[in-house]
Design an enzyme around this catalytic site. Structure first.
Site, PDB file in Angstrom:
ATOM      1  N   TRP A  84       0.869  -1.186   0.000  1.00  0.00           N
ATOM      2  CA  TRP A  84       0.000   0.000   0.000  1.00  0.00           C
ATOM      3  C   TRP A  84       0.906   1.236   0.000  1.00  0.00           C
ATOM      4  O   TRP A  84       1.793   1.340   0.861  1.00  0.00           O
ATOM      5  CB  TRP A  84      -0.845  -0.059   1.285  1.00  0.00           C
ATOM      6  N   ASP A 139      -0.258  -5.935   9.653  1.00  0.00           N
ATOM      7  CA  ASP A 139      -1.300  -4.979   9.293  1.00  0.00           C
ATOM      8  C   ASP A 139      -2.553  -5.777   8.915  1.00  0.00           C
ATOM      9  O   ASP A 139      -2.542  -6.552   7.967  1.00  0.00           O
ATOM     10  CB  ASP A 139      -0.828  -4.095   8.128  1.00  0.00           C
ATOM     11  N   LYS A 197     -13.329  -1.227   6.875  1.00  0.00           N
ATOM     12  CA  LYS A 197     -13.986  -2.046   5.848  1.00  0.00           C
ATOM     13  C   LYS A 197     -15.009  -2.989   6.463  1.00  0.00           C
ATOM     14  O   LYS A 197     -16.150  -3.059   6.013  1.00  0.00           O
ATOM     15  CB  LYS A 197     -12.959  -2.873   5.059  1.00  0.00           C
TER      16      LYS A 197
HETATM   17  C1  LMR Z   1      -7.217   1.642  -0.261  1.00  0.00           C
HETATM   18  O1  LMR Z   1      -6.078   1.172  -0.341  1.00  0.00           O
HETATM   19  O2  LMR Z   1      -7.879   1.981  -1.266  1.00  0.00           O
HETATM   20  C2  LMR Z   1      -7.845   1.812   1.073  1.00  0.00           C
HETATM   21  O3  LMR Z   1      -7.055   1.253   2.051  1.00  0.00           O
HETATM   22  C3  LMR Z   1      -8.226   3.199   1.351  1.00  0.00           C
HETATM   23  C4  LMR Z   1      -7.056   4.082   1.579  1.00  0.00           C
HETATM   24  O4  LMR Z   1      -7.033   4.746   2.633  1.00  0.00           O
HETATM   25  O5  LMR Z   1      -6.173   4.136   0.721  1.00  0.00           O
END
Ligand code: LMR
Length: 398
Positions: free
Chosen positions: A131, A211, A246
């Site tokens: 992420w 996480d 979520k």
């Molecule tokens: C995502 O990756 O789309 C979600 O976790 C929302 C975010 O905060 O990025």
């Protein structure tokens, strides 16, 4: 001018898509960007269990006074039970404790400060890819960020390479692992893979940070906790970031927790004193409303059962959408090419589409997904799978 030297940074790669999608006037557009669940009407619903809990709070809540640095202790207990299991010996022996945070992102920010402040010199290892906000949170906190391979250019999980890389991590470094529903790829480790990772983490004296943002969206609320519970059981010290965005659909209410597991109750008290200090400097007290909703639900057997059913309904709908999309791609001869969509778990799929294809999908077909090729399957309109498949097939031809 004081601000003269300040330049501009690019917009957020994920949140920026929300605006771009809303500005697109094409009625046949697809929103596969930010990770939110959408129901068959294209809405991100407030869960029924959440509405009932909110009503109860409106009727019964007596005060909005400060809640304290760690948040509500009842919330902490219930979220720890959800993550670690009600029977976890860590809870009975007071060797695990939760600090309520503004969302999972807040928990990550707090843990980043904790590592920088209390464990100076430790680097952090992130999956490649991960992420994007993981990258910036830990870098901004001043940590040295390194990467272990996870999914390569062939869009397949490479556990061998991951394990080899972790063997090289300096002792004491932190390893961030996605408990389930890996974001962005959707590729999860098998139980055997997890056991191998545990082995390296233990031998190399690495500190795991798990996480856990999608509990219930992979294989179910309990099944998804398998890896987290394994690590918490087998290792003396584990850090866990949990999110209720979520699985409770409480995205904008910002509900999360940093759960710390230690080898003694006394050490937990030390660590928690540091977390309270750091949280005080970040946000003082965590926001309460969403956490109060979660506490109301998890603390009431009937509401909890209703909520668990709602999570399961979201989970199974996402799984159906995955299968439906692959089926819709079949007439274009692409079912095999995209078979991984069915193997991945959670909201996201690393489709394997490249940045150029993603751009054409957006500009020519109003299909919005992250530039990395990550599609939010939970945002797919199940009644228009054919037109989505057709758009994908067109960009794959070029
Ligand atoms: C995502 O990756 O789309 C979600 O976790 C929302 C975010 O905060 O990025």
């Amino acid at each position: 001018m004081h601000f003269a030297a300040i330049g501009r940074v690019p917009g957020d790669p994920i949140l920026g898509l929300i605006d771009a999608y809303h500005q697109d006037s094409n009625p046949n557009k697809f929103d596969l960007g930010v990770g939110v669940y959408k129901d068959p009407n294209g809405l991100t619903p407030i869960l029924h269990s959440v509405k009932l809990a909110e009503q109860r709070l409106v009727d019964q809540q007596q005060t909005k006074t400060y809640i304290g640095g760690h948040g509500d202790s009842r919330f902490g207990q219930l979220i720890s039970e959800l993550v670690l299991g009600t029977e976890s010996p860590l809870l009975a022996s007071k060797r695990a404790g939760a600090t309520q945070t503004p969302g999972g992102t807040g928990a990550l920010r707090l843990v980043a400060d904790f590592i920088a402040h209390c464990l100076p010199g430790r680097g952090i290892w992130l999956s490649d890819p991960t992420w994007p906000i993981h990258e910036s949170i830990f870098a901004e906190a001043g940590l040295k960020v390194s990467h272990y391979p996870y999914v390569g250019s062939d869009n397949a999980l490479n556990v061998e390479a991951m394990l080899q890389s972790l063997e090289q991590a300096p002792e004491g470094d932190v390893v961030l692992l996605h408990a389930c529903c890996h974001n962005p790829t959707g590729f999860d480790l098998s139980h055997d893979d997890w056991l191998n990772v545990l082995d390296v983490v233990r031998r190399r004296h690495l500190l795991p940070l798990i996480d856990f943002a999608y509990q219930g969206f992979g294989d179910g609320l309990e099944a998804d906790a398998w890896s987290t519970r394994l690590f918490a059981r087998e290792l003396p010290e584990v850090l866990i970031t949990s999110s209720c965005s979520k699985n409770f659909g409480l995205y904008r209410e910002r509900v999360g927790a940093l759960i710390v597991c230690t080898d003694t109750a006394d050490k937990l008290t030390d660590v928690r004193s540091q977390l309270a200090y750091l949280a005080r400097n970040l946000w003082s007290n965590p926001p309460d409303h969403g956490a109060a909703v979660v506490t109301t639900i998890l603390g009431d057997a009937q509401l909890k059962a209703q909520w668990a059913d709602e999570v399961e309904a979201m989970r199974s709908r996402i799984a159906h959408l995955r299968a439906g999309l692959v089926e819709a791609l079949t007439p274009y001869g692409l079912a095999e090419h995209f078979a991984h969509i069915n193997q991945q778990r959670g909201m996201f799929s690393y489709t394997g589409l490249n940045a150029e294809q993603v751009q054409v999908l957006r500009e020519k077909h109003s299909v919005y997904m992250v530039g990395s090729g990550r599609a939010n399957i939970a945002g797919v309109d199940g009644t228009r799978l054919d037109s989505l498949a057709k758009a994908i097939a067109q960009v794959c031809k070029h």
